[in-house]
Design an enzyme around this catalytic site. Structure first.
Site, short mmCIF file in Angstrom:
data_model
loop_
_atom_site.label_atom_id
_atom_site.label_comp_id
_atom_site.label_asym_id
_atom_site.label_seq_id
_atom_site.Cartn_x
_atom_site.Cartn_y
_atom_site.Cartn_z
N LYS A 165 -11.90 -1.14 5.21
CA LYS A 165 -12.22 -1.67 3.80
C LYS A 165 -13.08 -2.92 4.38
CE LYS A 165 -9.04 1.05 2.54
NZ LYS A 165 -7.33 0.53 2.60
N TYR A 225 1.03 -1.21 -0.03
CA TYR A 225 -0.04 -0.15 -0.02
C TYR A 225 0.76 1.14 0.03
CZ TYR A 225 -3.29 3.39 1.83
OH TYR A 225 -4.07 4.48 1.78
#
Ligand SMILES: *Cc1c(COP(=O)(O)O)cnc(C)c1O
Length: 379
Positions: A195, A98
């Site tokens: 998420k 990420y």
């Protein structure tokens, strides 16, 4: 207890004062004490909040861990883990992860004297080779964002233990429904609860789960001292999200599989990155350590120009062009200019993240509608 039952009941008990089946949102900053130093275990809400505690208990239960700690974002959870370290300590991290994690490591923590090296973690030998006398932490993300590479968690954990190094796994892409790193020997599991855990694109939050009580105490100390705690409303939303995680993940997996095969057989698509393909280099390990392959994937078009990617990105109707992932609705994203823009271009290209790569978070809509949308956009 089986997963479905655990996800629904984790962490939640009827509220002691009313019997409310859902943990109330304790929207308070402080607690009235009976006498100086005499209280009900709650003094100030940065340190203690019943809604947050219920969620922390739930997080521990669904990750098969002893202790959960939740933070105001995923990067705040990562930040707390790095604050366990001292100047001079070294961290080995993956070369595909990420972008915000990379930014936090390089732009914030390097200047405090913590050193980071980035290796290809698809081969545990690469991690082993990077270990020095100063290595204190291995940070791995599996599957990786956005290339869906797989790290062997059990083999990495064994090597970390042999070298007295902590292993933290960013488990955001798999969710606790598909993968439990503590069971495989990891010391810390990190999530961006923004998420799949939240699941409805309406909250920013992060979490850590640990088994070791001394490590938990150090991280709790950092949580309360640095103060990146989530508010009770956000904790409530994630607690509610967890109750349907198993049902959502089952559909994310089904839809992910359908869309991955659809894209792979499409004449305009050059390559699809999804860890459920038998010829994916990490397939055997993914099968061993995950219960399914999820709804995240990336792909490249045969026409690898920026224009072709841009055209597709602006032509989908159901897949919304947005950062983030793991919500019920499908999203399409351009890592090079969006989620991974903070990684220098040469670094990105060197690690296989091209300018034309497109990432999908496949939601839980009807799979035929999703295929139709991609079909018209590719046309
Ligand atoms: C989003 C994300 C993060 C950061 O979490 P935030 O909640 O956005 O702070 C970390 N790791 C991965 C894999 C992510 O997708």
């Amino acid at each position: 207890m089986k997963a479905a039952t655990r996800f629904i009941h984790a962490g939640v008990e009827p509220d002691p004062s009313t019997g409310a089946i859902m943990t109330p949102i304790y929207q308070t900053s402080t607690y009235v004490q009976q006498a100086p130093g005499k209280n009900k275990g709650y003094e100030y809400a940065r340190s203690q909040n019943p809604t947050r505690f219920a969620l922390e208990k739930a997080m521990a239960e669904i990750e098969n861990g002893k202790y959960g700690l939740v933070f105001s974002s995923g990067v705040a959870a990562t930040d707390a883990v790095i604050k366990l370290l001292q100047p001079g300590d070294e961290v080995i991290a993956g070369n595909d992860m990420y972008g915000g994690t990379y930014r936090l490591f390089t732009k914030v923590f390097e200047k405090f004297g913590i050193k980071f090296s980035y290796v290809n973690m698809q081969d545990v030998a690469n991690i082993n080779a990077a270990i020095t006398a100063n290595t204190k932490l291995i940070w791995t993300e599996t599957p990786t964002n956005p290339l869906m590479n797989i790290t062997d968690i059990a083999a990495t954990a064994e090597m970390a233990k042999a070298n007295n190094v902590l292993l933290c796994v960013d488990n955001t892409f798999a969710s606790p429904y598909l993968q439990n790193p503590l069971d495989l020997g990891a010391d810390i599991v990190m999530h961006s609860a923004t998420k799949y855990l939240g699941g409805h694109s309406d909250v920013i939050q992060g979490s850590l789960v640990i088994n070791d009580s001394a490590l938990r105490d150090q991280l709790y100390f950092i949580q309360k001292s640095c103060g990146a705690v989530p508010g009770p409303q956000d904790c409530f939303l994630v607690l509610r999200g967890i109750k349907t995680l198993h049902v959502r993940m089952q559909r994310h997996c089904e839809n992910g599989e359908t869309i991955a095969h659809f894209l792979r057989s499409h004449p305009k698509v050059a390559k699809v990155y999804w860890c459920g393909f038998e010829d994916h280099p990490g397939y055997a390990i993914a099968r061993k350590q995950m219960r399914g392959f999820g709804g995240m994937m990336s792909f490249e078009l045969k026409d690898d120009s920026k224009e072709a990617a841009e055209k597709l990105l602006s032509s989908t109707r159901l897949f919304a062009l947005a950062e983030s992932l793991g919500g019920v609705e499908s999203l399409i994203n351009h890592p090079a200019t969006m989620t991974h823009a903070s990684i220098p271009r040469e670094e990105r290209i060197k690690n296989g993240l091209s300018d034309s790569l497109i990432r999908l978070s496949v939601g839980i809509e009807d799979a035929e509608d999703l295929m139709e949308d991609l079909q018209q956009a590719l046309g």
